[in-house]
Design an enzyme around this catalytic site. Structure first.
Site, PDB file in Angstrom:
ATOM      1  N   GLU A  44      -9.690 -35.845  42.439  1.00  0.00           N
ATOM      2  CA  GLU A  44     -10.620 -35.031  43.235  1.00  0.00           C
ATOM      3  C   GLU A  44      -9.816 -34.331  44.313  1.00  0.00           C
ATOM      4  O   GLU A  44      -8.860 -34.890  44.869  1.00  0.00           O
ATOM      5  CB  GLU A  44     -11.698 -35.904  43.886  1.00  0.00           C
ATOM      6  N   CYS A 241     -17.659 -36.043  44.904  1.00  0.00           N
ATOM      7  CA  CYS A 241     -18.682 -35.275  45.623  1.00  0.00           C
ATOM      8  C   CYS A 241     -18.405 -33.782  45.589  1.00  0.00           C
ATOM      9  O   CYS A 241     -19.312 -32.972  45.803  1.00  0.00           O
ATOM     10  CB  CYS A 241     -18.764 -35.737  47.070  1.00  0.00           C
ATOM     11  N   ASN A 375     -22.385 -36.415  39.459  1.00  0.00           N
ATOM     12  CA  ASN A 375     -21.411 -37.382  39.986  1.00  0.00           C
ATOM     13  C   ASN A 375     -22.122 -38.653  40.435  1.00  0.00           C
ATOM     14  O   ASN A 375     -22.454 -39.493  39.624  1.00  0.00           O
ATOM     15  CB  ASN A 375     -20.621 -36.750  41.145  1.00  0.00           C
ATOM     16  N   GLU A 376     -22.402 -38.729  41.711  1.00  0.00           N
ATOM     17  CA  GLU A 376     -22.946 -39.986  42.251  1.00  0.00           C
ATOM     18  C   GLU A 376     -24.410 -39.768  42.568  1.00  0.00           C
ATOM     19  O   GLU A 376     -24.845 -40.037  43.670  1.00  0.00           O
ATOM     20  CB  GLU A 376     -22.165 -40.288  43.523  1.00  0.00           C
TER      21      GLU A 376
HETATM   22  O1  AHR Z   1     -13.630 -40.836  46.208  1.00  0.00           O
HETATM   23  C1  AHR Z   1     -14.239 -40.304  47.336  1.00  0.00           C
HETATM   24  C2  AHR Z   1     -15.732 -40.086  47.154  1.00  0.00           C
HETATM   25  O2  AHR Z   1     -16.390 -41.300  47.014  1.00  0.00           O
HETATM   26  C3  AHR Z   1     -16.123 -39.323  45.929  1.00  0.00           C
HETATM   27  O3  AHR Z   1     -16.062 -37.968  46.122  1.00  0.00           O
HETATM   28  C4  AHR Z   1     -17.537 -39.748  45.704  1.00  0.00           C
HETATM   29  O4  AHR Z   1     -17.912 -39.696  44.361  1.00  0.00           O
HETATM   30  C5  AHR Z   1     -17.605 -41.107  46.319  1.00  0.00           C
HETATM   31  O5  AHR Z   1     -18.644 -41.202  47.222  1.00  0.00           O
END
Ligand code: AHR
Length: 659
Positions: A44, A241, A375-376
């Site tokens: 990321e 994120c 993603n999350e």
């Molecule tokens: O790894 C950092 C962040 O942690 C990522 O962007 C997210 O998916 C998680 O909250």
């Protein structure tokens, strides 16, 4: 010295007083296959991982498209910014350098790079720029690599002149070889006085020539090599994120990251403002490292690519009101992006997106097999948006495995709601995230031993041990990760992918820690977590092997953990043991029911013991203890191996079987 000391402690035939833990390995059973994707990387663009990090570009704001057009630049003399009319439609700004009438004054620009422009003595750097001369018919620019802190006669460590003499906008290049290594250098571009004339410039770029695999729009060789050395089976990208966006236009849109690099539009990086105590006002995404480059890197390191796409949702931490999300009946564009991505990765060269891939230099497909949607994300608002994606993807591309989310934590309300929903929707894998405490990692090696096996497989997509108060990469956190990972390995029938997170961090620009690999402009610094991942990934084997202590897996009883695999490629058992205690631990491994007439070879041991400085953030390969135990004798198809694992040590034993 260190090597020998650890080897002696870890692998010597046991003379310890306490009762050994006996581990029985049943060689007659071949367990579940360990997937090639089992241990991978999660990339990321956080902590300046991409621009300013692995992406080898040294110039910040090369296209003058940051909200403040001259962020990163110091203009001198007569410099002006044009808001439109540059050679690249989606990056329309450019700068004009005009003559300073006074003979003593100069016009030009200086770029600060990312925490400085670093360059090494004797290495070659490719400067490139798009230029257009003014009325006078030609203009000359002088490019310099400069050491502003030089105590020598001159600050200039390399320079070249470029004549901007063709009609209209053209690309010009010059290679520079500095006579000195500088960590905090700058790049200067001067407009030469003679011949008089102005010049327009855009996309001012400086790359090392020696990038990973020599790609021009390439990656830093040192960082890419460190990642490749892990031998990862998976590359998840581009987040995290970053996929989501704080507002709709900020979301990651892969189509903006492909095609000519000069025309990829800038986007803000959400890690610029996420943590005010680590605020980074100059953090943007140039997308120079885009989806084509991610696919290529995955291919070159032998990893399966796993792109993550936006599901039509903004970051829910930043946007708790479900009403701000993309309406469920307006998802067509998002779903089409997913379908087009498969065409970009795998499609024939006569398709729109497959053709673009080919034009970028890769006519062969990238063989995309997995796609994560969201993603999350959490809640019914995620499920109702994921559902139409699943329907459309199953119809258009039943061959693609879909990865869904279980929310941001390892358990709790969102997790409990989402797992059954993922099962109902028929997701192939579910992405679980756990940034958890030391106690959690200590106590969760059995997490998957009794998991429901009737549904999707598990992707441990983001995890790292975050002990209270000690959020750097200290050894004991990594040791607990190694302990926990014995549970991933033992349950490889259901856990099919695992990626530590985050991957990369700039020492001067991080927002989040711990991270697996740290770097600055000059060097790469590895952590104990990196070596834990590398030991697992390089020794993942092909099948789980049954390894029991007192008839049960060793999942933390008395602070000890163990798992084993068989590697059919090298005909060897690989046993991993973690001792988190302050005392050494004697062990016996009994290999039972070996094939008839089988003999064992000498056992290779690798031991990862603690750093002498408890506050050390880094770990290095020369701290790994390596040794060999003489081949254990086989009698009646059974062999016994005795040894002691040192205090606070992750130890690995490779036991070759000769048939
Ligand atoms: O790894 C950092 C962040 O942690 C990522 O962007 C997210 O998916 C998680 O909250």
């Amino acid at each position: 010295m260190r090597k020998l000391a650890i080897a002696a402690i870890c692998c010597a035939i046991s003379a310890a007083a306490s009762v050994p833990t006996v581990l029985k390995l049943d060689a007659s059973k071949t367990g579940a296959p360990v997937q090639p994707t089992m241990y991978g990387l999660f990339f990321e663009d956080i902590n300046y991982a991409a621009d300013g990090g692995i992406y080898a570009e040294k110039i910040k704001n090369r296209s003058f498209e940051f909200p403040n057009a001259l962020t990163g630049w110091i203009p001198f003399g007569k410099v002006s910014v044009a808001e439109s009319g540059g050679p690249f439609e989606r990056n329309p700004r450019y700068v004009t350098l005009a003559q300073e009438p006074h003979r003593s004054k100069h016009t030009g620009l200086q770029n600060e790079g990312f925490f400085g422009v670093s360059f090494k003595k004797g290495e070659e750097y490719r400067f490139s720029v798009y230029g257009r001369h003014g009325q006078s018919g030609s203009a000359t620019i002088r490019v310099e690599l400069v050491d502003p802190a030089s105590k020598g006669e001159s600050m200039v460590v390399a320079s070249a002149k470029i004549n901007v003499d063709k009609a209209g906008w053209n690309k010009y290049t010059a290679n520079l070889v500095p006579g000195k290594s500088v960590s905090k250098g700058v790049l200067r571009v001067f407009l030469e006085k003679n011949p008089a004339g102005s010049v327009d410039l855009d996309h001012v770029s400086l790359f090392p020539v020696d990038t990973w695999n020599g790609h021009e729009n390439g990656l830093r060789k040192d960082i890419a090599t460190a990642l490749a050395d892990i031998k990862p089976g998976l590359l998840r990208f581009p987040g995290g994120c970053i996929v989501e966006g704080t507002e709709i236009p900020d979301r990651y849109q892969w189509k903006n990251t492909v095609g000519p690099v000069e025309n990829r539009p800038l986007n803000i990086n959400r890690w610029q403002f996420e943590f005010q105590h680590r605020f980074s006002p100059d953090y943007y995404q140039s997308y120079g490292l885009g989806f084509y480059e991610y696919f290529l890197f995955a291919e070159e390191i032998g990893a399966e690519p796993l792109p993550v796409l936006n599901v039509g949702m903004l970051c829910q931490y930043e946007n708790p009101d479900p009403k701000v999300q993309v309406p469920v009946d307006s998802l067509d564009e998002y779903i089409q992006d997913a379908i087009d991505l498969i065409e970009f990765a795998n499609g024939d060269t006569n398709t729109t997106w497959g053709g673009l891939r080919a034009s970028m230099g890769h006519p062969e497909p990238f063989n995309l097999k997995f796609l994560a949607i969201g993603n999350e994300q959490w809640g019914p608002e995620y499920v109702e948006r994921l559902e139409p994606f699943v329907k459309a993807l199953r119809k258009a591309h039943p061959e693609i495995k879909i990865v869904g989310s279980s929310g941001p934590s390892a358990d709790g309300k969102h997790f409990d709601y989402l797992w059954p929903e993922m099962r109902r929707l028929g997701a192939d894998l579910v992405d679980e995230h756990y940034y958890q405490s030391a106690e959690w990692f200590r106590d969760n090696a059995a997490r998957y031993d009794n998991y429901d096996r009737r549904g999707p497989k598990v992707f441990a997509g983001e995890y790292a041990c975050h002990p209270r108060g000690r959020k750097f990469n200290h050894f004991d956190a990594s040791l607990l990760e190694a302990a926990f990972m014995t549970g991933l390995e033992r349950n490889a029938d259901i856990v099919q992918m695992a990626t530590y997170a985050p991957l990369l961090a700039h020492e001067e620009g991080w927002q989040w820690r711990p991270d697996m690999v740290w770097f600055n402009g000059d060097t790469v610094n590895l952590t104990a977590s990196y070596f834990v991942q590398r030991m697992y990934a390089r020794n993942k084997g092909t099948n789980v092997a049954s390894l029991l202590a007192d008839g049960k897996p060793l999942t933390g009883q008395d602070g000890l953990y163990a798992s084993a695999v068989f590697d059919a490629d090298t005909d060897a058992y690989i046993v991993k043991i973690v001792n988190i205690n302050k005392e050494s631990a004697p062990f016996e491994i009994i290999l039972d029911k070996l094939p008839k007439k089988a003999a064992l070879g000498s056992v290779e041991c690798v031991a990862m013991g603690p750093t002498s400085d408890p506050d050390a953030n880094y770990y290095s390969a020369d701290m790994l203890g390596e040794s060999v135990i003489a081949a254990p004798a086989v009698e009646k198809r059974s062999a016994r191996l005795s040894f002691t694992v040192a205090p606070r040590t992750f130890a690995l034993y490779r036991i070759p079987v000769k048939k």
